[in-house]
Design a protein around this motif. Structure first.
Motif, PDB file in Angstrom:
ATOM      1  N   TYR A 414       0.804  -1.225   0.000  1.00 17.71           N
ATOM      2  CA  TYR A 414       0.000   0.000   0.000  1.00 17.71           C
ATOM      3  C   TYR A 414       0.836   1.274   0.000  1.00 17.71           C
ATOM      4  O   TYR A 414       0.452   2.279  -0.604  1.00 17.71           O
ATOM      5  N   ILE A 415       1.962   1.261   0.691  1.00 19.93           N
ATOM      6  CA  ILE A 415       2.788   2.469   0.743  1.00 19.93           C
ATOM      7  C   ILE A 415       3.358   2.773  -0.638  1.00 19.93           C
ATOM      8  O   ILE A 415       3.333   3.920  -1.102  1.00 19.93           O
ATOM      9  N   GLN A 416       3.872   1.713  -1.316  1.00 20.28           N
ATOM     10  CA  GLN A 416       4.394   1.920  -2.670  1.00 20.28           C
ATOM     11  C   GLN A 416       3.287   2.382  -3.613  1.00 20.28           C
ATOM     12  O   GLN A 416       3.498   3.247  -4.474  1.00 20.28           O
ATOM     13  N   SER A 438      -6.407   6.454  -4.955  1.00 20.13           N
ATOM     14  CA  SER A 438      -5.697   7.245  -3.947  1.00 20.13           C
ATOM     15  C   SER A 438      -6.555   7.458  -2.708  1.00 20.13           C
ATOM     16  O   SER A 438      -6.089   7.354  -1.574  1.00 20.13           O
ATOM     17  N   SER A 439      -7.840   7.736  -2.934  1.00 21.01           N
ATOM     18  CA  SER A 439      -8.768   7.913  -1.819  1.00 21.01           C
ATOM     19  C   SER A 439      -8.916   6.625  -1.012  1.00 21.01           C
ATOM     20  O   SER A 439      -8.918   6.641   0.222  1.00 21.01           O
ATOM     21  N   GLU A 443      -7.589   5.654   3.094  1.00 22.89           N
ATOM     22  CA  GLU A 443      -8.357   5.002   4.160  1.00 22.89           C
ATOM     23  C   GLU A 443      -7.632   3.760   4.686  1.00 22.89           C
ATOM     24  O   GLU A 443      -7.563   3.535   5.897  1.00 22.89           O
ATOM     25  N   ILE A 444      -7.083   2.956   3.774  1.00 27.25           N
ATOM     26  CA  ILE A 444      -6.372   1.738   4.183  1.00 27.25           C
ATOM     27  C   ILE A 444      -5.131   2.097   5.010  1.00 27.25           C
ATOM     28  O   ILE A 444      -4.874   1.513   6.067  1.00 27.25           O
ATOM     29  N   ILE A 445      -4.381   3.061   4.513  1.00 26.88           N
ATOM     30  CA  ILE A 445      -3.134   3.447   5.179  1.00 26.88           C
ATOM     31  C   ILE A 445      -3.407   4.039   6.552  1.00 26.88           C
ATOM     32  O   ILE A 445      -2.695   3.743   7.522  1.00 26.88           O
ATOM     33  N   PHE A 446      -4.447   4.853   6.647  1.00 24.90           N
ATOM     34  CA  PHE A 446      -4.778   5.422   7.961  1.00 24.90           C
ATOM     35  C   PHE A 446      -5.192   4.317   8.933  1.00 24.90           C
ATOM     36  O   PHE A 446      -4.817   4.334  10.109  1.00 24.90           O
ATOM     37  N   ALA A 477       5.529   4.936   9.240  1.00 29.03           N
ATOM     38  CA  ALA A 477       5.891   4.528   7.879  1.00 29.03           C
ATOM     39  C   ALA A 477       4.658   4.566   6.984  1.00 29.03           C
ATOM     40  O   ALA A 477       4.734   4.940   5.804  1.00 29.03           O
ATOM     41  N   TYR A 478       3.501   4.219   7.542  1.00 33.32           N
ATOM     42  CA  TYR A 478       2.247   4.284   6.780  1.00 33.32           C
ATOM     43  C   TYR A 478       1.763   5.722   6.636  1.00 33.32           C
ATOM     44  O   TYR A 478       1.280   6.123   5.589  1.00 33.32           O
ATOM     45  N   LYS A 479       1.878   6.489   7.730  1.00 35.77           N
ATOM     46  CA  LYS A 479       1.367   7.862   7.691  1.00 35.77           C
ATOM     47  C   LYS A 479       2.331   8.766   8.471  1.00 35.77           C
ATOM     48  O   LYS A 479       2.245   8.869   9.692  1.00 35.77           O
TER      49      LYS A 479
END
Length: 608
Positions: A414-416, A438-439, A443-446, A477-479
């Protein structure tokens, strides 16, 4: 709460104005006495000299009346983006020939020395009649100060103390039922702030009822009396004397005036709401500075991300200067950002040309877009952006990169995927596929970042700082801008640092280095005065030092007798650390210090 009060008051004002006939009115009370086109301020300036609106700092509501009858009501407020103030409201003069209507005005300061304003007012016998005339007023107020660069205006008795005005009143279509003469108006005022007094002279020309007014406005310079205001004026042409007074507070003012000729008494209130321009300017400057410092931290390792942060900083800085163009800190930061922007422009141009040479059209397009965002007037940059925005190679490469982004997403990288989406949106910000993913990625990253943060928080409460940091690192690293995770990370690293400091104090204590251990534990207790562990360690250190105090004292005296005065002072200090009133240790230490001073003087004499 203030806003609710303002809305209720304004509603009541409009109701009162429309619901009854106003029998008499001269002018707004304060301006009735301080009838100066130089000193006009707040909402009433719209009808006296609209240039005076330039001086307004906050949202202002003004209400005037004769008896219980509302005769004037208006609001004025700053508008940041154009560095000016607007005003609008209603008036209803019923003394002699009835005059009523609506007004709107604008005032702005140019170069910090010249206020300019313009206003429009309608005219009718009453507010409920059809509009019978439309008149325009305009004016300037010259208020010289040190920003002119002339030494004479750096003098405290001239810097922002002189005011010169010129205005044109009642230009336009005069109403049919009465004649409003075109008038030219000039004024002079001086702010003698040391004695809290403003002197003013105003003269009008061309009108059938010209004025020639001289007067003073006084606010006691003593802090305990600055809430008072007294005013006096004399109209030479009309042989009219007026006096007024009021009470001034930070958010509220009330003023009264009296005409000795007409025997009329008037009242006026002013309310002020919100933050001043200078406060808003400081707030936006601090936001800009914070972003600027964030950009500095990452500039060496990530130039392009730093550039994005600097752009956001620049936006806040422009808002700061729109509220206060003389904010020196903001001007200094703007200078630094302008220098960085020039540097980035040079770097991006080099990188754009290099990408073109390497046939990397997508990257070249991105750099030219960044360059164009810096200098939108550059025709070459515009032609490059236009060319690449429709270039087939760019479109083809963009679609290939989109596929890579979706592959990352499918593999749960997800980060990449998010980084790739951000890159693609910089190139074509309106691509719906990328925007949608992107939207979803946001949500996933948060959710992932919050998951690791919650684990970290539980580990923090258990005191497992190492595992806590591991999970916080994953969350960030995610956010990277996850504030809760960042705050906890800083807290934990600080706790670890303090813990290491206490551990070292324990090691020194175990090794018998009581003085070093004592100093370390004292430093720890300064920041953590309630630490039971540190207090216990300090007591143990002192206990052990007391047990060997006699031996330490003997060693100190022995060193003194041998002439080793520095070693003697070191041992005697250990004694005094534990027993501050030990007279023997004090005596031998003083003697050792004196001996050292004498030896130093002897050495200096020998060298000569």
């Amino acid at each position: 709460m203030k806003l609710v009060f303002f809305l209720l008051l304004f509603s009541f004002t409009v109701y009162k104005t429309y619901s009854q006939t106003i029998k008499t009115l001269e002018f707004i009370p304060r301006s009735s006495v301080v009838n100066s086109s130089c000193l006009a301020g707040d909402t009433e300036a719209t009808l006296l000299n609209p240039a005076g609106l330039y001086s307004l700092e906050r949202f202002n509501f003004e209400l005037a009346s004769y008896g219980l009858t509302i005769s004037f009501a208006g609001v004025a407020f700053p508008v940041a983006n154009i560095l000016g103030n607007f005003a609008f409201g209603i008036y209803n003069y019923q003394a002699g020939i009835s005059k009523a209507g609506y007004f709107i005005g604008f005032g702005q300061d140019f170069y910090n020395v010249l206020g300019f304003g313009i206003s429009v007012k309608t005219m009718s016998p009453t507010l409920t009649n059809n509009i019978d005339g439309i008149l325009f007023d305009s004016g300037i107020i010259f208020h010289p100060n040190e920003s002119l660069g002339l030494d004479i205006f750096k003098n405290e008795f001239l810097n922002n103390r002189l005011f010169l005005s010129f205005g044109i009143q009642n230009a336009g279509k005069s109403p049919n039922y009465t004649v409003e003469n075109l008038a030219l108006r000039t004024g002079f005022a001086y702010d003698f702030s040391i004695i809290g007094t403003k002197f003013f002279i105003d003269k009008s020309f061309l009108s059938a009822e010209d004025i020639f007014i001289v007067g003073v406005d006084f606010i006691p310079p003593l802090n305990s009396l600055k809430f008072l205001q007294l005013s006096f004026s004399y109209d030479i042409d009309r042989d009219e004397i007026k006096a007024g007074g009021g009470f001034l507070f930070d958010d509220f003012k009330i003023h009264f005036s009296y005409s000795f000729n007409s025997k009329l008494f008037y009242a006026e209130i002013n309310g002020y709401f919100g933050k001043t321009r200078s406060v808003l300017s400081i707030e936006y400057y601090e936001k800009a500075l914070k972003k600027y410092e964030e950009g500095q931290k990452i500039e060496n390792r990530d130039m392009e991300s730093a550039f994005e942060i600097y752009q956001k900083s620049y936006d806040d800085l422009l808002k700061s200067l729109s509220y206060d163009g003389e904010n020196k800190k903001a001007l200094l930061l703007k200078q630094e950002l302008d220098e960085k922007t020039t540097s980035y422009k040079s770097n991006f141009l080099t990188l754009a040309q290099k990408s073109e040479n390497e046939q990397n059209h997508l990257q070249a397009f991105l750099y030219y877009k960044k360059l164009f965002s810096i200098d939108k007037g550059d025709k070459m940059l515009k032609s490059k952006v236009d060319f690449y925005s429709t270039n087939e190679n760019v479109q083809k490469k963009f679609e290939e990169e989109k596929k890579v982004m979706f592959e990352y997403y499918k593999k749960k990288k997800y980060i990449q995927a998010k980084n790739k989406a951000q890159f693609l949106l910089e190139i074509f910000p309106n691509d719906m596929d990328v925007k949608k993913l992107s939207s979803e990625l946001n949500e996933i990253i948060f959710a992932r970042a919050e998951y690791y943060y919650k684990i970290a928080y539980q580990l923090y409460k258990k005191g497992d700082y190492t595992s806590c940091l591991d999970n916080l690192t994953k969350a960030l690293a995610y956010k990277s801008d996850y504030e809760k995770a960042r705050d906890l990370y800083n807290l934990v690293t600080n706790e670890i640092s303090k813990k290491k400091s206490l551990e070292r104090a324990k090691q020194e204590y175990t090794s018998g280095n009581y003085i070093i251990a004592y100093r370390l534990v004292n430093a720890y207790l300064e920041k953590n005065p309630d630490s039971k562990e540190a207090i216990s360690l300090k007591n143990n250190i002192l206990k052990n030092m007391k047990q060997s105090i006699d031996k330490t004292l003997e060693e100190g005296i022995a060193y003194y007798n041998k002439g080793e005065y520095e070693k003697a002072i070191e041992e005697l200090d250990k004694v005094l650390l534990v027993d501050t009133n030990n007279s023997v240790a004090k005596d031998y230490k003083n003697r050792a210090v004196s001996k050292l001073k004498a030896l130093k003087k002897l050495e200096e004499f020998s060298e000569e």
